[in-house]
Design an enzyme around this catalytic site. Structure first.
Site, PDB file in Angstrom:
ATOM      1  CB  CYS A   2      -0.420   0.097   1.214  1.00  0.00           C
ATOM      2  SG  CYS A   2      -2.289  -1.190   1.140  1.00  0.00           S
ATOM      3  NE  ARG A  27       5.524   0.627  -0.512  1.00  0.00           N
ATOM      4  CZ  ARG A  27       6.273   0.868   0.213  1.00  0.00           C
ATOM      5  NH1 ARG A  27       7.532   1.098  -0.020  1.00  0.00           N
ATOM      6  NH2 ARG A  27       6.062  -0.225   1.185  1.00  0.00           N
ATOM      7  CD1 TRP A  73      -0.687  -6.795  -3.355  1.00  0.00           C
ATOM      8  CD2 TRP A  73      -1.255  -6.802  -0.746  1.00  0.00           C
ATOM      9  NE1 TRP A  73      -0.929  -7.760  -2.899  1.00  0.00           N
ATOM     10  CE2 TRP A  73      -0.727  -8.111  -1.502  1.00  0.00           C
ATOM     11  CE3 TRP A  73      -1.975  -6.858   0.967  1.00  0.00           C
ATOM     12  CZ2 TRP A  73      -0.597  -9.358  -0.782  1.00  0.00           C
ATOM     13  CZ3 TRP A  73      -1.533  -8.193   1.608  1.00  0.00           C
ATOM     14  CH2 TRP A  73      -0.896  -9.522   0.524  1.00  0.00           C
ATOM     15  CG  ASN A  99       0.655   2.315   3.335  1.00  0.00           C
ATOM     16  OD1 ASN A  99      -0.785   2.169   2.844  1.00  0.00           O
ATOM     17  ND2 ASN A  99       1.467   2.900   2.839  1.00  0.00           N
ATOM     18  N   GLY A 100      -1.103  -0.806   6.688  1.00  0.00           N
ATOM     19  CA  GLY A 100      -1.259  -1.563   8.415  1.00  0.00           C
ATOM     20  C   GLY A 100      -2.221  -1.939   8.200  1.00  0.00           C
ATOM     21  CD  GLU A 481      15.312 -15.800  -6.837  1.00  0.00           C
ATOM     22  OE1 GLU A 481      14.208 -15.829  -5.852  1.00  0.00           O
ATOM     23  OE2 GLU A 481      15.203 -14.405  -7.127  1.00  0.00           O
ATOM     24  CE  LYS A 485      12.717 -13.241  -9.330  1.00  0.00           C
ATOM     25  NZ  LYS A 485      13.003 -12.498  -7.506  1.00  0.00           N
ATOM     26  CD  GLU A 488       8.258 -12.896  -8.207  1.00  0.00           C
ATOM     27  OE1 GLU A 488       7.467 -12.214  -7.257  1.00  0.00           O
ATOM     28  OE2 GLU A 488       9.586 -12.631  -7.810  1.00  0.00           O
ATOM     29  CG  HIS A 504      14.057 -40.119  -2.840  1.00  0.00           C
ATOM     30  ND1 HIS A 504      14.029 -41.430  -2.614  1.00  0.00           N
ATOM     31  CD2 HIS A 504      15.583 -38.963  -3.256  1.00  0.00           C
ATOM     32  CE1 HIS A 504      15.993 -41.622  -3.003  1.00  0.00           C
ATOM     33  NE2 HIS A 504      16.502 -40.617  -2.629  1.00  0.00           N
ATOM     34  CE  LYS A 602      11.005  -4.357  -4.279  1.00  0.00           C
ATOM     35  NZ  LYS A 602      11.683  -5.395  -5.169  1.00  0.00           N
TER      36      LYS A 602
HETATM   37  C1  F6R Z   1      10.732 -12.141  -5.031  1.00  0.00           C
HETATM   38  C2  F6R Z   1      10.336 -11.252  -3.755  1.00  0.00           C
HETATM   39  C3  F6R Z   1      10.405 -11.524  -2.669  1.00  0.00           C
HETATM   40  C4  F6R Z   1      11.314 -10.542  -1.753  1.00  0.00           C
HETATM   41  C5  F6R Z   1      10.310 -10.594   0.176  1.00  0.00           C
HETATM   42  C6  F6R Z   1      11.442 -10.328   0.825  1.00  0.00           C
HETATM   43  O1  F6R Z   1      11.106 -11.251  -6.198  1.00  0.00           O
HETATM   44  O2  F6R Z   1      10.971  -9.935  -4.155  1.00  0.00           O
HETATM   45  O3  F6R Z   1       9.859 -12.974  -1.704  1.00  0.00           O
HETATM   46  O4  F6R Z   1      11.963 -11.086  -1.463  1.00  0.00           O
HETATM   47  O5  F6R Z   1       8.864 -10.355  -0.244  1.00  0.00           O
HETATM   48  O6  F6R Z   1      11.498  -8.753   0.520  1.00  0.00           O
HETATM   49  P1  F6R Z   1      12.394  -7.942   1.473  1.00  0.00           P
HETATM   50  O7  F6R Z   1      13.971  -8.207   0.686  1.00  0.00           O
HETATM   51  O8  F6R Z   1      11.909  -6.670   1.501  1.00  0.00           O
HETATM   52  O9  F6R Z   1      12.301  -8.270   3.038  1.00  0.00           O
END
Ligand code: F6R
Length: 607
Positions: A2, A27, A73, A99-100, A481, A485, A488, A504, A602
């Protein structure tokens, strides 16, 4: 998660708010809204969808020089027009963005309905507007303070009131907020990105602090007892262009391509070639204290957790200290044993992830020592730690993290080197690794030069509904990872497995419709990895292999994706970069919004 922006000054607020919201959209992007205070009180426009939908729907006459805006969000209630922020009280005098999460929202909602209030949304936030409206305090600051005394939970809020049309009151508890100082105009925002084009003189509020902001200045107090905190704005040294995608088609594309430069930044000034070690003064640990560490526990969420696994591997290899990584979101729920001779390393791009922050608090409550690898300077996690190092990746806007993760890996490499060199790691090995680290930025650039070929491979992979990413030991977090990627941003089911574990169980899923991306570096496990590739090929599974030049894959029918050789310990990051590019182009080829994948945002500031 948010975004909040607010304006008070001599200009029309709405265009500035919309511009700020567009810059905050990463965000939270399921709904957006603005409220401005004009001659006839609050004007409100909000709707489910993107900021551009809101801009298009904004009434022509939307005048007012004080206003607040929000990108959402969803937490409480689905993404609907009614649940979008701002929220107003019944008389439309008060507007609130938040936010929160208000933990006692259901109790407060019930109390308000019992008192005859008709709630217009499913949100926790709306209660704030009603509580402010019902407060008897005679200032807006007083009304907000009284409201917050009833509230449990986390918040960054901004409040306007038709009876106090010259001001915005903001308050913070667990969700970032800053005040931006302009020329006879002031801004508030949850993130500098929202206001960077207008001012870089900002005051970051602390938890428990609130600010009353008018066109000519601001005052701050603690909202618990009203004591003045005398916070002042400071000039932030930042280039506004860092927040623009520029010539790139998306932020993610830009951030992937920034990696050679950002990787060089995290290393700068931290390598000691003469003694084959690293210097991380920010850790606040002298050699004696470094030697006293018996165990390292790494905590992070999502991709930061996977890089943490790479980091644990580096620390075990170079420093021979037992190290492991754990999802910070799980850590505090299992009543963890916190030991005084364990070094807790938390890792976070945003420095705001609530699960990671709460893990830090759990460690510190139990007397443990926490250091942070954090990108955002001055963020909550950075401040909560005993020490740490900044990652210097620069602002990361795309939801899927790329350049910050690369710098996390490099941060771990520096830490492992320093820990190793006060133990058994030889000066020759230290120098070997330093030379390897110095080669990395150019090698990342070399991988990115192969983007066109990776884009072709990505198109083919994107055609599959389901994929495997496999790797072993150093390669397993790389596979995790890579899968993360891919899933997502392309919404394909991508599952990561240890190559050794395929037989297995999951081998049952291999078929011509299920491709595998296998991480097969040139290391002590290459032969075993190749044997597993045969098992996949024998079941008709299409194979892409991320490997080094010259690695003999025998007669396995596999497409090769090659990365330059470096020191084996540093392989994971070079093996990861092409997987970022694959994920990016898979999503782009499907026509998806790579920067803002569905259901995500984010910085995850809710539990
Ligand atoms: C994936 C991604 C998320 C963050 C996770 C932690 O591409 O960006 O999985 O890595 O939410 O976020 P931070 O690093 O901001 O604590």
């Amino acid at each position: 998660m948010c975004g909040i922006v607010g304006y008070v000054g001599g200009q029309q607020a709405a265009p500035l708010l919309l511009e700020g919201l567009a810059r905050l959209e990463h965000r939270g992007y399921d709904s957006a809204g603005v409220a401005v205070l004009g001659g006839s009180g609050q004007r409100l426009a909000k709707r489910a969808g993107r900021v551009r939908d809101l801009s298009e729907a904004l009434p022509k006459r939307f005048a007012g020089k004080v206003g607040i805006g929000h990108t959402r969000w969803a937490t409480h209630g689905p993404a609907t027009d009614a649940n979008a922020h701002p929220h107003l009280d019944e008389a439309s005098a008060v507007a609130v963005v938040h936010n929160g999460i208000i933990d006692n929202a259901s109790t407060l909602r019930r109390q308000l309905t019992d008192a005859g209030v008709e709630l217009a949304s499913d949100t926790d936030t709306e209660v704030l507007a009603h509580l402010v409206a019902r407060s008897d305090a005679d200032t807006l600051e007083g009304k907000v303070r009284e409201t917050l005394s009833y509230v449990e939970g986390t918040y960054g809020i901004a409040v306007t009131h038709a009876d106090f049309p010259d001001r915005i009151v903001v308050a913070r508890n667990g969700s970032p907020l800053l005040v931006g100082v302009g020329e006879k105009e002031m801004f508030v925002a949850s993130d500098l990105a929202a206001i960077i084009r207008h001012t870089t003189a900002v005051a970051h509020l602390d938890d428990g602090e609130m600010a009353t902001v008018t066109a000519t200045g601001f005052t701050t107090v603690r909202h618990t007892d009203g004591a003045a905190t005398a916070r002042e704005a400071v000039a932030i040294d930042v280039d506004a262009d860092q927040y623009e995608a520029g010539e790139h088609e998306s932020y993610m594309h830009k951030e992937i391509h920034e990696q050679p430069a950002s990787a060089a930044r995290v290393l700068r000034g931290r390598l000691d070639e003469r003694f084959g070690t690293a210097h991380l003064g920010g850790l606040g640990l002298d050699n004696r204290e470094l030697r006293a560490i018996r165990r390292v526990k790494i905590l992070g969420c999502g991709s930061a957790f996977y890089v943490g696994q790479m980091g644990a591997g580096l620390i075990e290899e170079l420093a021979r200290i037992p190290a492991d990584a754990e999802a910070a979101s799980e850590f505090r729920y299992r009543n963890p044993i916190v030991e005084p001779d364990t070094l807790y390393v938390v890792v976070s791009q945003s420095g705001e992830t609530i699960d990671t922050l709460l893990a830090v608090e759990e460690v510190r409550r139990k007397g443990g020592r926490c250091v942070g690898l954090v990108n955002v300077v001055g963020s909550a996690i950075a401040r909560a730690c005993d020490g740490g190092i900044y990652l210097h990746a620069g602002p990361e806007v795309a939801v899927a993290s790329t350049k910050a993760l690369t710098n996390m890996f490099l941060g771990f490499a520096l830490l492992a080197l320093q820990l190793g060199r006060v133990r058994d790691l030889s000066i020759a090995d230290g120098k070997r690794l330093i030379a390897g680290l110095e080669r990395l930025p150019d090698q990342i650039a070399e991988i990115l030069e192969g983007e066109a070929d990776l884009a072709e491979a990505a198109k083919e992979l994107a055609a599959a509904e389901s994929l495997f990413f496999v790797g072993r030991v150093r390669g397993f977090p790389v596979a995790r990872e890579g899968a993360q990627k891919f899933k997502e941003i392309s919404y394909r089911h991508a599952e990561a497995y240890q190559t050794s574990e395929l037989k297995h169980g999951p081998l049952a899923l291999i078929s011509p419709q299920v491709p595998t991306v296998a991480v097969v570096p040139d290391d002590e496990l290459t032969e075993r990895n190749v044997a597993a590739l045969h098992e996949i090929a024998a079941r008709g599974g299409p194979l892409w292999v991320v490997t080094h030049p010259g690695v003999d894959l025998g007669d396995v029918p596999a497409r090769r994706i090659e990365v330059p050789r470096n020191e084996v310990e540093l392989d994971p990051i070079l093996l990861t970069v092409p997987l970022q590019v694959l994920a990016y182009h898979a999503a782009a080829s499907l026509g998806l919004d790579v920067d803002k994948p569905r259901n995500l945002a984010k910085s995850v500031t809710v539990e």
